[in-house]
Write a protein that holds these residues in place. Structure first.
Motif, PDB file in Angstrom:
ATOM      1  N   ILE A  14    -102.560  39.254  40.096  1.00  0.00           N
ATOM      2  CA  ILE A  14    -102.140  37.007  39.618  1.00  0.00           C
ATOM      3  C   ILE A  14    -101.815  37.606  38.265  1.00  0.00           C
ATOM      4  CG2 ILE A  14    -102.271  34.672  39.667  1.00  0.00           C
ATOM      5  CD1 ILE A  14    -103.318  35.164  42.289  1.00  0.00           C
ATOM      6  N   MET A  15    -102.830  37.805  37.576  1.00  0.00           N
ATOM      7  CA  MET A  15    -103.128  37.701  35.819  1.00  0.00           C
ATOM      8  C   MET A  15    -102.580  38.632  36.149  1.00  0.00           C
ATOM      9  SD  MET A  15    -107.348  38.018  34.530  1.00  0.00           S
ATOM     10  CE  MET A  15    -106.830  38.032  32.875  1.00  0.00           C
ATOM     11  N   LYS A  16    -101.259  39.430  36.034  1.00  0.00           N
ATOM     12  CA  LYS A  16    -100.521  40.517  35.713  1.00  0.00           C
ATOM     13  C   LYS A  16     -99.017  39.827  36.158  1.00  0.00           C
ATOM     14  CE  LYS A  16    -103.314  44.739  36.502  1.00  0.00           C
ATOM     15  NZ  LYS A  16    -102.468  46.243  36.718  1.00  0.00           N
ATOM     16  N   ASP A  17     -99.328  39.010  37.320  1.00  0.00           N
ATOM     17  CA  ASP A  17     -98.061  38.240  37.309  1.00  0.00           C
ATOM     18  C   ASP A  17     -97.667  37.228  36.255  1.00  0.00           C
ATOM     19  OD1 ASP A  17     -98.152  40.421  40.046  1.00  0.00           O
ATOM     20  OD2 ASP A  17     -98.285  38.847  41.249  1.00  0.00           O
ATOM     21  N   LYS A  18     -98.445  36.424  36.511  1.00  0.00           N
ATOM     22  CA  LYS A  18     -98.434  35.431  35.180  1.00  0.00           C
ATOM     23  C   LYS A  18     -99.036  35.532  33.581  1.00  0.00           C
ATOM     24  CE  LYS A  18     -99.041  32.412  38.943  1.00  0.00           C
ATOM     25  NZ  LYS A  18     -97.178  31.494  39.131  1.00  0.00           N
ATOM     26  N   TYR A  23    -107.918  36.452  26.759  1.00  0.00           N
ATOM     27  CA  TYR A  23    -108.027  35.350  25.441  1.00  0.00           C
ATOM     28  C   TYR A  23    -107.272  33.915  25.956  1.00  0.00           C
ATOM     29  CZ  TYR A  23    -105.494  33.221  21.590  1.00  0.00           C
ATOM     30  OH  TYR A  23    -104.393  32.340  20.023  1.00  0.00           O
ATOM     31  N   SER A  24    -105.400  33.809  26.657  1.00  0.00           N
ATOM     32  CA  SER A  24    -104.836  33.057  27.412  1.00  0.00           C
ATOM     33  C   SER A  24    -105.237  32.327  28.208  1.00  0.00           C
ATOM     34  CB  SER A  24    -103.583  32.904  27.816  1.00  0.00           C
ATOM     35  OG  SER A  24    -103.278  34.111  29.192  1.00  0.00           O
ATOM     36  N   LEU A  25    -106.593  32.519  28.551  1.00  0.00           N
ATOM     37  CA  LEU A  25    -107.011  31.931  29.505  1.00  0.00           C
ATOM     38  C   LEU A  25    -108.217  31.205  29.114  1.00  0.00           C
ATOM     39  CD1 LEU A  25    -107.727  34.113  32.834  1.00  0.00           C
ATOM     40  CD2 LEU A  25    -106.022  32.025  32.861  1.00  0.00           C
ATOM     41  N   ASN A  26    -108.974  31.487  28.062  1.00  0.00           N
ATOM     42  CA  ASN A  26    -109.092  30.536  27.149  1.00  0.00           C
ATOM     43  C   ASN A  26    -109.001  30.181  26.334  1.00  0.00           C
ATOM     44  OD1 ASN A  26    -110.673  31.114  23.586  1.00  0.00           O
ATOM     45  ND2 ASN A  26    -111.944  30.278  25.242  1.00  0.00           N
ATOM     46  N   ARG A  27    -107.595  29.840  25.892  1.00  0.00           N
ATOM     47  CA  ARG A  27    -106.931  29.182  24.535  1.00  0.00           C
ATOM     48  C   ARG A  27    -106.333  27.683  25.897  1.00  0.00           C
ATOM     49  NH1 ARG A  27    -102.523  31.355  23.584  1.00  0.00           N
ATOM     50  NH2 ARG A  27    -101.414  30.684  25.737  1.00  0.00           N
ATOM     51  N   GLY A  29    -107.252  27.048  28.798  1.00  0.00           N
ATOM     52  CA  GLY A  29    -108.018  26.614  30.050  1.00  0.00           C
ATOM     53  C   GLY A  29    -110.153  26.757  29.483  1.00  0.00           C
ATOM     54  N   GLY A  30    -109.760  26.677  28.034  1.00  0.00           N
ATOM     55  CA  GLY A  30    -111.037  26.600  28.345  1.00  0.00           C
ATOM     56  C   GLY A  30    -112.568  27.622  28.773  1.00  0.00           C
ATOM     57  N   ILE A  31    -112.213  28.274  29.164  1.00  0.00           N
ATOM     58  CA  ILE A  31    -112.854  29.183  29.840  1.00  0.00           C
ATOM     59  C   ILE A  31    -113.057  30.811  28.972  1.00  0.00           C
ATOM     60  CG2 ILE A  31    -113.171  31.000  31.955  1.00  0.00           C
ATOM     61  CD1 ILE A  31    -110.397  29.645  33.079  1.00  0.00           C
ATOM     62  N   ASP A  54    -110.648  27.253  37.885  1.00  0.00           N
ATOM     63  CA  ASP A  54    -110.884  26.599  36.803  1.00  0.00           C
ATOM     64  C   ASP A  54    -109.698  28.008  36.511  1.00  0.00           C
ATOM     65  OD1 ASP A  54    -112.099  24.426  36.757  1.00  0.00           O
ATOM     66  OD2 ASP A  54    -113.517  25.313  35.602  1.00  0.00           O
ATOM     67  N   ILE A  55    -109.628  29.114  36.265  1.00  0.00           N
ATOM     68  CA  ILE A  55    -109.057  30.067  36.387  1.00  0.00           C
ATOM     69  C   ILE A  55    -107.783  29.772  36.377  1.00  0.00           C
ATOM     70  CG2 ILE A  55    -109.310  32.691  36.367  1.00  0.00           C
ATOM     71  CD1 ILE A  55    -111.587  33.264  36.325  1.00  0.00           C
ATOM     72  N   LEU A  56    -107.821  29.447  38.454  1.00  0.00           N
ATOM     73  CA  LEU A  56    -106.542  29.647  38.811  1.00  0.00           C
ATOM     74  C   LEU A  56    -105.759  28.439  38.317  1.00  0.00           C
ATOM     75  CD1 LEU A  56    -107.308  30.627  42.232  1.00  0.00           C
ATOM     76  CD2 LEU A  56    -106.421  32.170  40.887  1.00  0.00           C
ATOM     77  N   SER A  57    -105.907  27.342  38.407  1.00  0.00           N
ATOM     78  CA  SER A  57    -105.544  26.753  37.456  1.00  0.00           C
ATOM     79  C   SER A  57    -105.102  26.738  36.517  1.00  0.00           C
ATOM     80  CB  SER A  57    -106.775  25.152  37.685  1.00  0.00           C
ATOM     81  OG  SER A  57    -106.889  25.010  38.883  1.00  0.00           O
ATOM     82  N   THR A  58    -105.711  26.233  35.823  1.00  0.00           N
ATOM     83  CA  THR A  58    -105.249  27.098  34.636  1.00  0.00           C
ATOM     84  C   THR A  58    -103.390  27.969  34.548  1.00  0.00           C
ATOM     85  OG1 THR A  58    -107.161  27.030  33.650  1.00  0.00           O
ATOM     86  CG2 THR A  58    -105.217  28.884  32.073  1.00  0.00           C
ATOM     87  N   MET A  59    -103.780  29.025  35.380  1.00  0.00           N
ATOM     88  CA  MET A  59    -102.175  30.154  35.823  1.00  0.00           C
ATOM     89  C   MET A  59    -100.809  29.197  36.653  1.00  0.00           C
ATOM     90  SD  MET A  59    -103.981  33.865  36.058  1.00  0.00           S
ATOM     91  CE  MET A  59    -105.254  32.987  37.680  1.00  0.00           C
TER      92      MET A  59
END
Length: 77
Positions: A14-18, A23-27, A29-31, A54-59
């Protein structure tokens, strides 16, 4: 296949697809990058459901979408 392995494979897909990165998940989603790094580098043998959410919601991915994948049919442990 162990559940954690299926979760990590699905998450990486999913991370590849999105086009999501640590960095982007941190920025977005605050993760914490260290938490994400430890998870994705298989330094943890479990993942808390609220962290996965939290990770999935961010994406923009729901838990239903995440778990509705044939890879979870292969989980035996």
């Amino acid at each position: 296949m162990k559940l954690i392995d299926a979760v990590l494979i699905r998450l990486e897909t999913i991370m590849k697809d999105k086009n999501a990165s640590l960095y982007s998940l941190n920025r977005d989603g605050g993760i914490a990058k260290s938490t994400l790094s430890n998870l994705l580098n298989h330094k943890q043998n479990k993942v808390m459901l609220n962290l996965l959410y939290d990770i999935l919601s961010t994406m923009g991915v729901s838990l239903k979408e995440f778990f509705d994948d044939p890879i979870f049919d292969e989980v035996t442990d």
